[in-house]
Scaffold this active site. Sequence first.
Site, PDB file in Angstrom:
ATOM      1  N   GLU A 115       0.785  -0.802   0.284  1.00 22.76           N
ATOM      2  CA  GLU A 115       0.254  -0.086  -0.248  1.00 22.76           C
ATOM      3  C   GLU A 115       0.748   0.542   0.436  1.00 22.76           C
ATOM      4  OE1 GLU A 115      -2.831   0.226   2.716  1.00 22.76           O
ATOM      5  OE2 GLU A 115      -3.050   2.108   3.317  1.00 22.76           O
ATOM      6  N   ASP A 117       0.185   5.648   0.443  1.00 25.42           N
ATOM      7  CA  ASP A 117      -0.856   6.280   1.502  1.00 25.42           C
ATOM      8  C   ASP A 117      -1.038   7.643   1.145  1.00 25.42           C
ATOM      9  OD1 ASP A 117      -2.795   4.112   1.944  1.00 25.42           O
ATOM     10  OD2 ASP A 117      -1.651   3.811   4.180  1.00 25.42           O
ATOM     11  N   GLU A 119      -2.795  10.360   3.223  1.00 27.00           N
ATOM     12  CA  GLU A 119      -3.419  11.066   4.262  1.00 27.00           C
ATOM     13  C   GLU A 119      -3.328  12.041   4.776  1.00 27.00           C
ATOM     14  OE1 GLU A 119      -4.641   6.274   6.325  1.00 27.00           O
ATOM     15  OE2 GLU A 119      -2.733   7.156   6.991  1.00 27.00           O
ATOM     16  N   ASN A 134       2.701   7.118   3.776  1.00 27.02           N
ATOM     17  CA  ASN A 134       3.067   5.330   4.880  1.00 27.02           C
ATOM     18  C   ASN A 134       3.086   4.636   3.094  1.00 27.02           C
ATOM     19  OD1 ASN A 134       3.356   3.971   6.302  1.00 27.02           O
ATOM     20  ND2 ASN A 134       1.921   3.134   7.623  1.00 27.02           N
ATOM     21  N   ARG A 143       5.721   2.799   8.108  1.00 31.26           N
ATOM     22  CA  ARG A 143       6.398   3.992   7.945  1.00 31.26           C
ATOM     23  C   ARG A 143       5.673   5.267   7.402  1.00 31.26           C
ATOM     24  NH1 ARG A 143       7.211  -0.816   4.773  1.00 31.26           N
ATOM     25  NH2 ARG A 143       9.064  -2.074   5.612  1.00 31.26           N
ATOM     26  N   GLU A 144       5.435   5.824   8.750  1.00 35.95           N
ATOM     27  CA  GLU A 144       4.575   7.263   8.463  1.00 35.95           C
ATOM     28  C   GLU A 144       5.396   8.159   8.587  1.00 35.95           C
ATOM     29  OE1 GLU A 144       4.574   5.184  11.438  1.00 35.95           O
ATOM     30  OE2 GLU A 144       2.524   4.248  10.987  1.00 35.95           O
ATOM     31  N   TRP A 210      -7.149   9.652  16.986  1.00 42.13           N
ATOM     32  CA  TRP A 210      -5.563   9.954  16.556  1.00 42.13           C
ATOM     33  C   TRP A 210      -5.176  10.561  15.586  1.00 42.13           C
ATOM     34  CZ3 TRP A 210      -4.141   9.352  11.432  1.00 42.13           C
ATOM     35  CH2 TRP A 210      -4.601   8.693  10.310  1.00 42.13           C
TER      36      TRP A 210
END
Length: 303
Positions: A115, A117, A119, A134, A143-144, A210
Amino acid sequence: MLHKRIQMIISKWRSSCSLIALLTMSWLWSSCTVRRVAGCDGFDELFQPTWAPEHVECEGDQTKLTLDSSSGCGFGSMKTYLFGLTTVQIKLVQGDSAGTVTAFYMSSDAPNHDELDFEFLGNLSGEPYLVQTNVYVNGTGDREQRHSLWFDPTLDFHTYSLFWNRRFIMFLVDGIPVRVFTNKEESRGVPYPKSQPMRVRGSVWNADDWATQGGRVKTNWSHAPFVSSFRSFGIDACELSPETDDIVTKCRQLGQYWWDKPSFDEIGRHRSRQLTWVRKKHLVYDYCQDKLRFSELPKECVD
Ligand SMILES: *[C@@H]1O[C@H](CO)[C@@H](O)[C@H](O)[C@H]1NC(C)=O
Ligand SMILES: *[C@@H]1O[C@H](CO)[C@@H](O)[C@H](O)[C@H]1NC(C)=O
Ligand SMILES: *[C@@H]1O[C@H](CO)[C@@H](O)[C@H](O)[C@H]1NC(C)=O
């Protein structure tokens, strides 16, 4: 002011190949096969709602995704893709968007999925959005990175792109790289997504446990509905019908596609400089620097 210029270029070249040209500079226009489809008919050609279809609406050339207290919603591409360039323009939830997340991403269907991402983490009125990126490989993310933006993403549409080949993955905002994930499979044994075709997806949902200021600020439902608008989808990637196409012969033989050209083995000096600027001015969080979270930093974090 570079981004202003690039935006101007983008709006000037209303051609299907503008982003590719931006990426490659010297790219041959004729070899461009991007499917940039404007309008909701175009949306219907490429995508379908994946949950809460009644919250996915067409209005003019835009696809509007709504979150209210009953539900968020999402869409996904009907086809899957391996490597290439995917882009979309998004105008994010305006005003009080605290607790909401708008996502533009690619992900595979497998249980140990891959994936990529984007966000967009909402905020109170007047407080800045953050963009979280990520990378998941074989079911593992963590892995943000988080960035602030150099513009207000709620006032107008901006272009968000995912470039992906066997060497690196690049996240771009208005043509400017904000993150590069390099293939370190051979050098360091870090898994890299290269075998699972992905769907292109978008969604809006409630993540107030979050998303905003670490979860301290909750979604204020009296400000619902929360709406993010998507338009100008462009997918220039190796398209697969999983039932009929062989991934290896169709997508993984070298030299078939522009993203396999030697000029795309590395991001190049110009984009390196842009990335350095973004990291210096806009990087808010990087898992690769989080020694509290990882007693030993992940392998890909060490150069
Ligand atoms: C992916 O993960 C599964 C289960 O966690 C593991 O068995 C498999 O070896 C992994 N595959 C690769 C290519 O790393
Ligand atoms: C929201 O605004 C606060 C205060 O300006 C800031 O610290 C935070 O990083 C912003 N973004 C998110 C997603 O919390
Ligand atoms: C939610 O928004 C309403 C309307 O603006 C406001 O009166 C109320 O104080 C807000 N609630 C919270 C918890 O901030």
